[in-house]
Write a protein that holds these residues in place. Structure first.
Motif, PDB file in Angstrom:
ATOM      1  N   GLU A  53       2.211   6.203  -7.288  1.00 25.32           N
ATOM      2  CA  GLU A  53       1.170   7.086  -7.820  1.00 25.32           C
ATOM      3  C   GLU A  53       1.586   8.544  -7.705  1.00 25.32           C
ATOM      4  O   GLU A  53       1.432   9.318  -8.650  1.00 25.32           O
ATOM      5  CB  GLU A  53      -0.160   6.830  -7.111  1.00 25.32           C
ATOM      6  CG  GLU A  53      -0.790   5.507  -7.490  1.00 25.32           C
ATOM      7  CD  GLU A  53      -1.993   5.131  -6.640  1.00 25.32           C
ATOM      8  OE1 GLU A  53      -2.142   5.658  -5.504  1.00 25.32           O
ATOM      9  OE2 GLU A  53      -2.791   4.294  -7.101  1.00 25.32           O
ATOM     10  N   GLU A  90      -2.861  -1.134 -14.607  1.00 25.00           N
ATOM     11  CA  GLU A  90      -4.103  -1.827 -14.237  1.00 25.00           C
ATOM     12  C   GLU A  90      -4.356  -1.606 -12.759  1.00 25.00           C
ATOM     13  O   GLU A  90      -3.467  -1.174 -12.027  1.00 25.00           O
ATOM     14  CB  GLU A  90      -4.041  -3.322 -14.568  1.00 25.00           C
ATOM     15  CG  GLU A  90      -2.986  -4.085 -13.821  1.00 25.00           C
ATOM     16  CD  GLU A  90      -2.977  -5.559 -14.181  1.00 25.00           C
ATOM     17  OE1 GLU A  90      -2.882  -6.363 -13.247  1.00 25.00           O
ATOM     18  OE2 GLU A  90      -3.057  -5.905 -15.358  1.00 25.00           O
ATOM     19  N   GLU A  91      -5.548  -1.880 -12.343  1.00 26.88           N
ATOM     20  CA  GLU A  91      -5.914  -1.715 -10.938  1.00 26.88           C
ATOM     21  C   GLU A  91      -5.227  -2.778 -10.082  1.00 26.88           C
ATOM     22  O   GLU A  91      -5.114  -3.934 -10.503  1.00 26.88           O
ATOM     23  CB  GLU A  91      -7.431  -1.834 -10.766  1.00 26.88           C
ATOM     24  CG  GLU A  91      -8.203  -0.690 -11.380  1.00 26.88           C
ATOM     25  CD  GLU A  91      -7.894   0.639 -10.722  1.00 26.88           C
ATOM     26  OE1 GLU A  91      -7.865   0.710  -9.473  1.00 26.88           O
ATOM     27  OE2 GLU A  91      -7.673   1.620 -11.463  1.00 26.88           O
ATOM     28  N   PRO A  92      -4.785  -2.406  -8.874  1.00 27.44           N
ATOM     29  CA  PRO A  92      -4.251  -3.422  -7.957  1.00 27.44           C
ATOM     30  C   PRO A  92      -5.302  -4.501  -7.705  1.00 27.44           C
ATOM     31  O   PRO A  92      -6.499  -4.226  -7.709  1.00 27.44           O
ATOM     32  CB  PRO A  92      -3.962  -2.629  -6.681  1.00 27.44           C
ATOM     33  CG  PRO A  92      -3.794  -1.214  -7.139  1.00 27.44           C
ATOM     34  CD  PRO A  92      -4.733  -1.064  -8.304  1.00 27.44           C
ATOM     35  N   ARG A  93      -4.835  -5.720  -7.518  1.00 27.20           N
ATOM     36  CA  ARG A  93      -5.765  -6.825  -7.303  1.00 27.20           C
ATOM     37  C   ARG A  93      -5.188  -7.813  -6.291  1.00 27.20           C
ATOM     38  O   ARG A  93      -3.998  -7.803  -6.012  1.00 27.20           O
ATOM     39  CB  ARG A  93      -6.084  -7.532  -8.616  1.00 27.20           C
ATOM     40  CG  ARG A  93      -4.909  -8.214  -9.256  1.00 27.20           C
ATOM     41  CD  ARG A  93      -5.247  -8.812 -10.630  1.00 27.20           C
ATOM     42  NE  ARG A  93      -4.196  -9.651 -11.133  1.00 27.20           N
ATOM     43  CZ  ARG A  93      -3.114  -9.224 -11.776  1.00 27.20           C
ATOM     44  NH1 ARG A  93      -2.933  -7.941 -11.993  1.00 27.20           N
ATOM     45  NH2 ARG A  93      -2.197 -10.078 -12.196  1.00 27.20           N
ATOM     46  N   ILE A 122       0.954   3.163 -13.845  1.00 33.23           N
ATOM     47  CA  ILE A 122       0.289   1.961 -13.337  1.00 33.23           C
ATOM     48  C   ILE A 122      -0.765   1.591 -14.366  1.00 33.23           C
ATOM     49  O   ILE A 122      -1.679   2.370 -14.631  1.00 33.23           O
ATOM     50  CB  ILE A 122      -0.308   2.227 -11.939  1.00 33.23           C
ATOM     51  CG1 ILE A 122       0.832   2.593 -10.984  1.00 33.23           C
ATOM     52  CG2 ILE A 122      -1.091   1.009 -11.451  1.00 33.23           C
ATOM     53  CD1 ILE A 122       0.383   3.134  -9.664  1.00 33.23           C
ATOM     54  N   VAL A 173       0.094  -5.513  -8.684  1.00 36.80           N
ATOM     55  CA  VAL A 173      -0.283  -4.490  -9.650  1.00 36.80           C
ATOM     56  C   VAL A 173       0.780  -4.485 -10.745  1.00 36.80           C
ATOM     57  O   VAL A 173       1.951  -4.765 -10.485  1.00 36.80           O
ATOM     58  CB  VAL A 173      -0.414  -3.093  -8.997  1.00 36.80           C
ATOM     59  CG1 VAL A 173       0.930  -2.538  -8.573  1.00 36.80           C
ATOM     60  CG2 VAL A 173      -1.114  -2.125  -9.930  1.00 36.80           C
ATOM     61  N   LYS A 194      -1.106  -9.480  -2.995  1.00 35.70           N
ATOM     62  CA  LYS A 194      -1.496  -8.279  -3.733  1.00 35.70           C
ATOM     63  C   LYS A 194      -0.542  -8.091  -4.905  1.00 35.70           C
ATOM     64  O   LYS A 194       0.666  -8.331  -4.780  1.00 35.70           O
ATOM     65  CB  LYS A 194      -1.412  -7.042  -2.845  1.00 35.70           C
ATOM     66  CG  LYS A 194      -2.366  -7.023  -1.686  1.00 35.70           C
ATOM     67  CD  LYS A 194      -2.153  -5.743  -0.878  1.00 35.70           C
ATOM     68  CE  LYS A 194      -3.020  -5.692   0.356  1.00 35.70           C
ATOM     69  NZ  LYS A 194      -2.769  -4.465   1.139  1.00 35.70           N
ATOM     70  N   ASP A 245       0.818  -1.213   0.000  1.00 38.63           N
ATOM     71  CA  ASP A 245       0.000   0.000   0.000  1.00 38.63           C
ATOM     72  C   ASP A 245       0.856   1.269   0.000  1.00 38.63           C
ATOM     73  O   ASP A 245       0.576   2.212  -0.745  1.00 38.63           O
ATOM     74  CB  ASP A 245      -0.972  -0.011   1.179  1.00 38.63           C
ATOM     75  CG  ASP A 245      -1.987  -1.152   1.072  1.00 38.63           C
ATOM     76  OD1 ASP A 245      -2.342  -1.539  -0.064  1.00 38.63           O
ATOM     77  OD2 ASP A 245      -2.410  -1.655   2.122  1.00 38.63           O
TER      78      ASP A 245
END
Length: 129
Positions: free
Chosen positions: A94, A102-105, A100, A113, A111, A87
């Motif tokens: 950012e 794609e969205e973190p998943r 970045i 990204v 986790k 995180d």
């Protein structure tokens, strides 16, 4: 017998531009920057705390090398950066304006990204469970 991969060559268009990204924005450590010849340097960088594997930033020296900058993995994720604080690292990325893509998943392993360096190489940022 103990062995490890000491460096992975990453072809870049310019040494100083690559150092500015990896050291200046990503927070990697500049391990070595030595002149080999008038137009060639030995530039090693590594994530903070990394003790073995480094990136060897190698300036493209001909047309064939220039053509594969950012495509060394054929549009797949090329490098995998592990972290213990996903995180915080994603927030820093950012704020630094890192691409970045794609969205973190959450995956079964943790986790993740995908991000891209300014040369087109795709990376995974991963925090394992």
């Amino acid at each position: 017998m103990t062995q490890f991969i000491s460096a992975i060559r990453l072809i870049v268009p310019d040494y100083d531009q690559a150092i500015a990204f990896y050291v200046g924005l990503m927070g990697f450590e500049l391990i070595e920057d030595s002149e080999i010849s008038e137009d060639k340097r030995w530039v090693l960088v590594a994530p903070p705390g990394s003790t073995e594997t480094r990136l060897l930033l190698a300036k493209a020296s001909n047309e064939a090398q220039e053509e594969i900058i950012g495509e060394q993995a054929a549009d797949r994720v090329f490098l995998f950066l592990e972290t213990y604080d996903f995180d915080s690292d994603i927030a820093l990325m950012e704020r630094a304006g890192i691409d970045i893509i794609e969205e973190p998943r959450i995956e079964s392993y943790g986790k993740v990204v995908v991000f891209r360096d300014p040369f087109g190489n795709k990376w995974d940022l991963i925090e394992r469970h």
